[in-house]
Scaffold this active site. Structure first.
Site, PDB file in Angstrom:
ATOM      1  N   HIS A  67      37.812  26.645  16.944  1.00 46.29           N
ATOM      2  CA  HIS A  67      38.124  26.087  18.264  1.00 46.29           C
ATOM      3  C   HIS A  67      39.293  26.843  18.868  1.00 46.29           C
ATOM      4  O   HIS A  67      40.040  27.517  18.153  1.00 46.29           O
ATOM      5  CB  HIS A  67      38.498  24.605  18.136  1.00 46.29           C
ATOM      6  CG  HIS A  67      39.512  24.368  17.051  1.00 46.29           C
ATOM      7  ND1 HIS A  67      39.162  24.012  15.767  1.00 46.29           N
ATOM      8  CD2 HIS A  67      40.868  24.488  17.026  1.00 46.29           C
ATOM      9  CE1 HIS A  67      40.242  23.900  15.014  1.00 46.29           C
ATOM     10  NE2 HIS A  67      41.296  24.192  15.752  1.00 46.29           N
TER      11      HIS A  67
ATOM     12  N   LEU B 161      33.215  25.847  11.641  1.00 44.39           N
ATOM     13  CA  LEU B 161      33.111  27.114  12.373  1.00 44.39           C
ATOM     14  C   LEU B 161      31.661  27.598  12.425  1.00 44.39           C
ATOM     15  O   LEU B 161      31.174  28.035  13.461  1.00 44.39           O
ATOM     16  CB  LEU B 161      34.003  28.179  11.704  1.00 44.39           C
ATOM     17  CG  LEU B 161      33.748  29.635  12.127  1.00 44.39           C
ATOM     18  CD1 LEU B 161      34.090  29.848  13.601  1.00 44.39           C
ATOM     19  CD2 LEU B 161      34.553  30.600  11.266  1.00 44.39           C
TER      20      LEU B 161
ATOM     21  N   HIS C  24      49.766  21.443   3.872  1.00 46.66           N
ATOM     22  CA  HIS C  24      50.456  20.960   5.063  1.00 46.66           C
ATOM     23  C   HIS C  24      49.718  19.768   5.683  1.00 46.66           C
ATOM     24  O   HIS C  24      50.191  19.201   6.658  1.00 46.66           O
ATOM     25  CB  HIS C  24      50.549  22.088   6.086  1.00 46.66           C
ATOM     26  CG  HIS C  24      49.188  22.576   6.508  1.00 46.66           C
ATOM     27  ND1 HIS C  24      48.375  23.306   5.670  1.00 46.66           N
ATOM     28  CD2 HIS C  24      48.493  22.400   7.647  1.00 46.66           C
ATOM     29  CE1 HIS C  24      47.230  23.565   6.286  1.00 46.66           C
ATOM     30  NE2 HIS C  24      47.281  23.029   7.490  1.00 46.66           N
TER      31      HIS C  24
ATOM     32  N   ASP D 126      40.154  28.752   8.807  1.00 48.84           N
ATOM     33  CA  ASP D 126      40.351  27.332   9.100  1.00 48.84           C
ATOM     34  C   ASP D 126      39.000  26.660   9.361  1.00 48.84           C
ATOM     35  O   ASP D 126      38.149  27.201  10.064  1.00 48.84           O
ATOM     36  CB  ASP D 126      41.237  27.223  10.358  1.00 48.84           C
ATOM     37  CG  ASP D 126      41.635  25.802  10.665  1.00 48.84           C
ATOM     38  OD1 ASP D 126      42.306  25.185   9.818  1.00 48.84           O
ATOM     39  OD2 ASP D 126      41.261  25.302  11.750  1.00 48.84           O
TER      40      ASP D 126
ATOM     41  N   GLU E 197      28.825  25.834  11.786  1.00 50.78           N
ATOM     42  CA  GLU E 197      27.753  24.873  12.117  1.00 50.78           C
ATOM     43  C   GLU E 197      27.238  25.108  13.543  1.00 50.78           C
ATOM     44  O   GLU E 197      27.968  25.607  14.408  1.00 50.78           O
ATOM     45  CB  GLU E 197      28.262  23.431  11.961  1.00 50.78           C
ATOM     46  CG  GLU E 197      29.221  23.001  13.058  1.00 50.78           C
ATOM     47  CD  GLU E 197      29.639  21.541  12.978  1.00 50.78           C
ATOM     48  OE1 GLU E 197      29.007  20.757  12.261  1.00 50.78           O
ATOM     49  OE2 GLU E 197      30.631  21.191  13.654  1.00 50.78           O
TER      50      GLU E 197
ATOM     51  N   ARG F  84      42.827  33.112   5.868  1.00 49.65           N
ATOM     52  CA  ARG F  84      42.431  31.766   5.450  1.00 49.65           C
ATOM     53  C   ARG F  84      41.619  31.225   6.624  1.00 49.65           C
ATOM     54  O   ARG F  84      42.140  31.072   7.737  1.00 49.65           O
ATOM     55  CB  ARG F  84      43.667  30.919   5.186  1.00 49.65           C
ATOM     56  CG  ARG F  84      43.363  29.448   4.845  1.00 49.65           C
ATOM     57  CD  ARG F  84      43.848  28.572   5.942  1.00 49.65           C
ATOM     58  NE  ARG F  84      43.833  27.146   5.613  1.00 49.65           N
ATOM     59  CZ  ARG F  84      43.720  26.207   6.541  1.00 49.65           C
ATOM     60  NH1 ARG F  84      43.615  26.534   7.809  1.00 49.65           N
ATOM     61  NH2 ARG F  84      43.731  24.941   6.209  1.00 49.65           N
TER      62      ARG F  84
ATOM     63  N   GLU G  49      38.906  27.468   4.025  1.00 51.70           N
ATOM     64  CA  GLU G  49      39.269  26.059   3.997  1.00 51.70           C
ATOM     65  C   GLU G  49      37.967  25.301   4.178  1.00 51.70           C
ATOM     66  O   GLU G  49      37.431  25.227   5.281  1.00 51.70           O
ATOM     67  CB  GLU G  49      40.245  25.707   5.121  1.00 51.70           C
ATOM     68  CG  GLU G  49      40.811  24.315   4.954  1.00 51.70           C
ATOM     69  CD  GLU G  49      40.798  23.456   6.201  1.00 51.70           C
ATOM     70  OE1 GLU G  49      41.161  22.273   6.106  1.00 51.70           O
ATOM     71  OE2 GLU G  49      40.410  23.939   7.282  1.00 51.70           O
TER      72      GLU G  49
END
Ligand code: NOJ
Ligand code: CA
Length: 544
Positions: free
Chosen positions: A103, A205, A307, A200, A207, A198, A242
């Site tokens: 996004h 992402l 985090h 995110d 789909e 990494r 991730e």
């Protein structure tokens, strides 16, 4: 055969804006971070993973980007960034960064162009619907904070799709222009000195939700394309996902070793906390039994905390309640009905034995460990801060003003360091722990060195060993004829048992951490004696 660097590395995750403030304006920056590279190299870190540092309105801690080709001016310049990666390299460390392309922020010029004009080439970069889809109330990642995945945009006169907050519009991954742009973004940062990304929110992402291609074609095929691209530009490049995967989803992401290189092991992480809560190794054993083997060039990422909240959503309802009761009993410690918004040390009652045990598990179970800044000194959380901010307070360097994080006035800091109590910077800081040879920091520095000297754990073939003791986790890792063993007592009582080490009767094992030779029993077993929450790393070979 050459081995892949990422399979036997120690990663350290940090957020530039909360790590070290170099120019005294109250915000951490690249200059401050560069000045701490010695510290990270001294800790035996091989690779630094930087959380998002790009221009952003900061409505999701920087995971809402408005420019993929720049550094947030509050954190520095591109020049500062390149100088930092160069100096990291000189110090023997690689740099990985977050790739947040599921996004963009709705403030991004691409989204602005897309919403303003249906004929804009950017319109197709996002996911739109004229009507509100019937399942709009389902599938939000932040339940209780965000109740729809489709939001009406008055300017666009259409709904746009977002898995996360409504200010994070999903990019359309099926658009060739978006894919091309992701190639440019990754190529740009690889040229500036990073070794990997990494990724995110990887499952989201790739789909095709809300797109005409939904249900057609395999979305995972894109991973091959991305892998090919980054590896062509940089042979060392590494993609770290991730992705909170179920065991049956794992093969789709790793392919034949031609998709992602690594993925955070959320499955084991959640069962590890259940095991710690129960003081029973069973959940860890069960979780590994359910996972498929990875292709040889791939790896898991082991971690304790991140985090975000400690996500326990893959556990059964009663198991989740057990972990809540043990580590986050108050409603204010819980988040999204599935997670705990606390740091590691407070969850484990600041019990040094259990903190070491958890780290030893992370370092010896199959995978590449990822440390979270501040955990090396046992930092705490600030539950007075909202949501996940509780675990994102500034690094505590000294017992001086602002914990040594910044020389700015306290009022100028965007997030205050923890000042009071057991976890306040007067009690918990790097400087004090450097002076104390028994500190958690010095212990971790030592075990990280040992971990790097024991590549069996990162590269070897792992098998679990039956000990007849439910509180004990014992495993062996075999690499090129050398075997390392790790034994962990998750229970609060001392335990003794015989470990089969397959050694000749006159053989011995070496205690890797104590640097001691240990005799075997006549039957070739090693008699293990573990104190409450104790652990040992052993090696059977010709000697260290
Ligand atoms: C996962 C990140 O870890 C989290 O902090 C963020 O809010 C979401 N992805 C959205 O980017
Ligand atoms: Ca600064």
């Amino acid at each position: 055969m050459a081995e892949h660097w990422y399979k036997n590395a120690v990663l350290y995750c940090l957020d530039v804006k909360t790590f070290a403030d170099g120019n005294g304006d109250g915000i951490g920056d690249f200059t401050g971070l560069a000045a701490r590279l010695d510290y990270l190299a001294g800790l035996n870190v091989d690779c630094i993973w930087l959380q998002p540092f790009f221009p952003s309105p900061m409505r999701d801690n920087g995971y809402d980007i408005v420019d993929y080709y720049n550094v947030d001016p509050r954190l520095g310049t591109l020049g500062d960034f390149v100088e930092f990666t160069r100096r990291a390299k000189e110090n023997g460390m690689r740099v990985m960064i977050d790739l947040v392309v599921n996004h963009t922020s709705i403030d991004h010029p691409w989204f602005q162009a897309a919403r303003q004009d249906p004929a804009s080439p950017y319109r197709d970069w996002y996911v739109w619907s004229e009507d509100k889809p019937a399942d709009a109330h389902e599938g939000t990642v932040f339940p209780g904070k965000q109740d729809t995945t489709w939001t009406w945009d008055r300017e666009a006169k259409a709904y746009y799709f977002h898995r996360f907050y409504d200010h994070q519009a999903e990019l359309n991954i099926t658009s060739p222009a978006v894919r091309r742009e992701i190639q440019k973004v990754t190529g740009f940062w690889l040229q500036l000195g990073v070794t990997g990304f990494r990724i995110d929110a990887l499952p989201f992402l790739i789909e095709h939700k809300g797109l005409p291609t939904e249900g057609m074609g395999d979305p995972h095929a894109y991973l091959r394309e991305l892998r090919h691209h980054v590896q062509t530009l940089c042979g060392d490049a590494c993609l770290m996902a991730e992705a909170n995967l179920l065991p049956e989803e794992v093969p789709d992401y790793f392919g034949d070793g031609d998709k992602i290189h690594m993925s955070f092991n959320f499955w084991v992480n959640q069962h590890l906390f259940l095991a710690l809560a129960r003081r029973d190794a069973g959940p860890i054993l069960r979780s590994y039994a359910q996972l498929p083997a990875l292709p040889p060039w791939c790896q898991w990422n082991n971690f304790l905390r991140s985090h975000d909240e400690l996500d326990l959503g893959r556990l059964q309802k009663d198991e989740l309640q057990e972990v809540f009761a043990a580590f986050g009993p108050e409603p204010g410690m819980q988040l999204y009905g599935r997670g705990i918004r606390r740091r590691l040390a407070p969850m484990l009652g600041n019990d040094r034995r259990r903190i070491e045990l958890a780290h030893s598990l992370m370092l010896t179970l199959p995978g590449t460990p990822v440390l979270r800044y501040g955990d090396e000194i046992g930092m705490g959380d600030d539950l007075s801060l909202p949501d996940r901010e509780s675990v994102r307070t500034p690094m505590q360097w000294t017992d001086g003003a602002n914990g040594g994080f910044s020389r700015a006035d306290a009022g100028q800091l965007s997030l205050p360091p923890i000042a009071e109590g057991e976890y306040g910077y007067r009690q918990v800081n790097v400087e004090a722990q450097r002076r104390d040879s028994d500190s958690l920091l010095n212990w971790l520095e030592r075990v990280l060195r040992r971990r790097k000297e024991t590549p069996e754990f990162g590269l070897g073939e792992c098998r679990f060993i039956e000990t007849g003791r439910p509180e004990v986790l014992a495993h062996r890792c075999d690499l090129d004829g050398v075997t390392a063993f790790a034994v962990h007592n998750l229970g609060p009582r001392r335990v003794r048992f015989d470990l089969p080490v397959d050694a000749p009767a006159d053989g011995c094992v070496h205690d890797i951490l104590a640097r001691r030779r240990e005799e075997l029993q006549k039957d070739g077993h090693y008699r293990v004696d573990l104190e409450p929450y104790g652990y040992r790393w052993l090696r059977r070979d010709a000697g260290e």
